[in-house]
Design a protein around this motif. Sequence first.
Motif, PDB file in Angstrom:
ATOM      1  N   LEU A 114      -9.595 -11.938  -0.580  1.00  0.00           N
ATOM      2  CA  LEU A 114      -9.162 -11.086   0.525  1.00  0.00           C
ATOM      3  C   LEU A 114      -8.166 -11.842   1.386  1.00  0.00           C
ATOM      4  CD1 LEU A 114     -12.553  -9.613   1.848  1.00  0.00           C
ATOM      5  CD2 LEU A 114     -10.905  -8.519   0.306  1.00  0.00           C
ATOM      6  N   ALA A 115      -7.271 -11.095   2.013  1.00  0.00           N
ATOM      7  CA  ALA A 115      -6.303 -11.709   2.924  1.00  0.00           C
ATOM      8  C   ALA A 115      -6.006 -10.781   4.090  1.00  0.00           C
ATOM      9  CB  ALA A 115      -5.003 -12.031   2.192  1.00  0.00           C
ATOM     10  N   VAL A 136      -6.985  -5.377   5.726  1.00  0.00           N
ATOM     11  CA  VAL A 136      -7.570  -6.444   4.925  1.00  0.00           C
ATOM     12  C   VAL A 136      -7.202  -6.106   3.492  1.00  0.00           C
ATOM     13  CG1 VAL A 136      -9.694  -7.587   4.184  1.00  0.00           C
ATOM     14  CG2 VAL A 136      -9.488  -6.740   6.545  1.00  0.00           C
ATOM     15  N   LEU A 137      -6.509  -7.013   2.820  1.00  0.00           N
ATOM     16  CA  LEU A 137      -6.009  -6.768   1.470  1.00  0.00           C
ATOM     17  C   LEU A 137      -6.800  -7.537   0.427  1.00  0.00           C
ATOM     18  CD1 LEU A 137      -2.191  -7.242   2.200  1.00  0.00           C
ATOM     19  CD2 LEU A 137      -3.496  -5.094   2.218  1.00  0.00           C
ATOM     20  N   THR A 138      -6.980  -6.930  -0.751  1.00  0.00           N
ATOM     21  CA  THR A 138      -7.413  -7.701  -1.908  1.00  0.00           C
ATOM     22  C   THR A 138      -6.147  -8.220  -2.571  1.00  0.00           C
ATOM     23  OG1 THR A 138      -7.343  -5.825  -3.440  1.00  0.00           O
ATOM     24  CG2 THR A 138      -9.467  -6.286  -2.362  1.00  0.00           C
ATOM     25  N   PHE A 139      -6.280  -9.332  -3.298  1.00  0.00           N
ATOM     26  CA  PHE A 139      -5.154  -9.826  -4.091  1.00  0.00           C
ATOM     27  C   PHE A 139      -5.693 -10.436  -5.370  1.00  0.00           C
ATOM     28  CE2 PHE A 139      -6.380 -13.373  -1.435  1.00  0.00           C
ATOM     29  CZ  PHE A 139      -6.203 -14.512  -2.207  1.00  0.00           C
ATOM     30  N   ASP A 140      -4.828 -10.423  -6.402  1.00  0.00           N
ATOM     31  CA  ASP A 140      -5.235 -10.996  -7.685  1.00  0.00           C
ATOM     32  C   ASP A 140      -4.254 -12.075  -8.118  1.00  0.00           C
ATOM     33  OD1 ASP A 140      -3.018  -9.733  -8.884  1.00  0.00           O
ATOM     34  OD2 ASP A 140      -4.212  -8.134  -9.762  1.00  0.00           O
ATOM     35  N   ALA A 141      -4.509 -12.651  -9.268  1.00  0.00           N
ATOM     36  CA  ALA A 141      -3.703 -13.763  -9.776  1.00  0.00           C
ATOM     37  C   ALA A 141      -2.270 -13.356 -10.105  1.00  0.00           C
ATOM     38  CB  ALA A 141      -4.372 -14.369 -11.002  1.00  0.00           C
TER      39      ALA A 141
END
Length: 154
Positions: A114-115, A136-141
């Motif tokens: 999360l960021a 609030v953001l999710t992020f992936d690789a």
Amino acid sequence: MNKKLIAGLSGVALVAVLGLAFSLNGRAELPKMVVYKSPTCGCCSKWVDHMRAAGFTVETHDVRDVSPVKAQYGVSQRLASCHTALVDGYVVEGHVPAEQVKRLLEARPAVTGLAVPGMPMGSPGMEGAYAEAYDVLTFDAHGNTSVFAHIPAR
């Protein structure tokens, strides 16, 4: 708990009794969080206090430059904030509210973490005269993001 009682319980019954004990005594312990932050950043320290107040055990590492930690754990510059945390296999970047971290740990989505990019006023650790809305953001690789939660202005 009574040792004779425990010895007489089957595995399934023991799990049920221990689960009841957890529910009667509150929640199970949250995983330890490791935070990398500047030694002079007051808002980072306030965010750590927020996480501790929410029940997390927090280990802090004061570093002069958090950038290498961010790079190691896949936090792009566009997601960056002032501190980076690791908890139970996830990365938490910036002023993410504790309740959203708990929700992440419960849901266990297939994301890196999360960021909360930047340092939005009103986010945990950034309390002040006003509070702005932020995501609030999710992020992936792969750099993909999506909104995990929208926090309205207050």
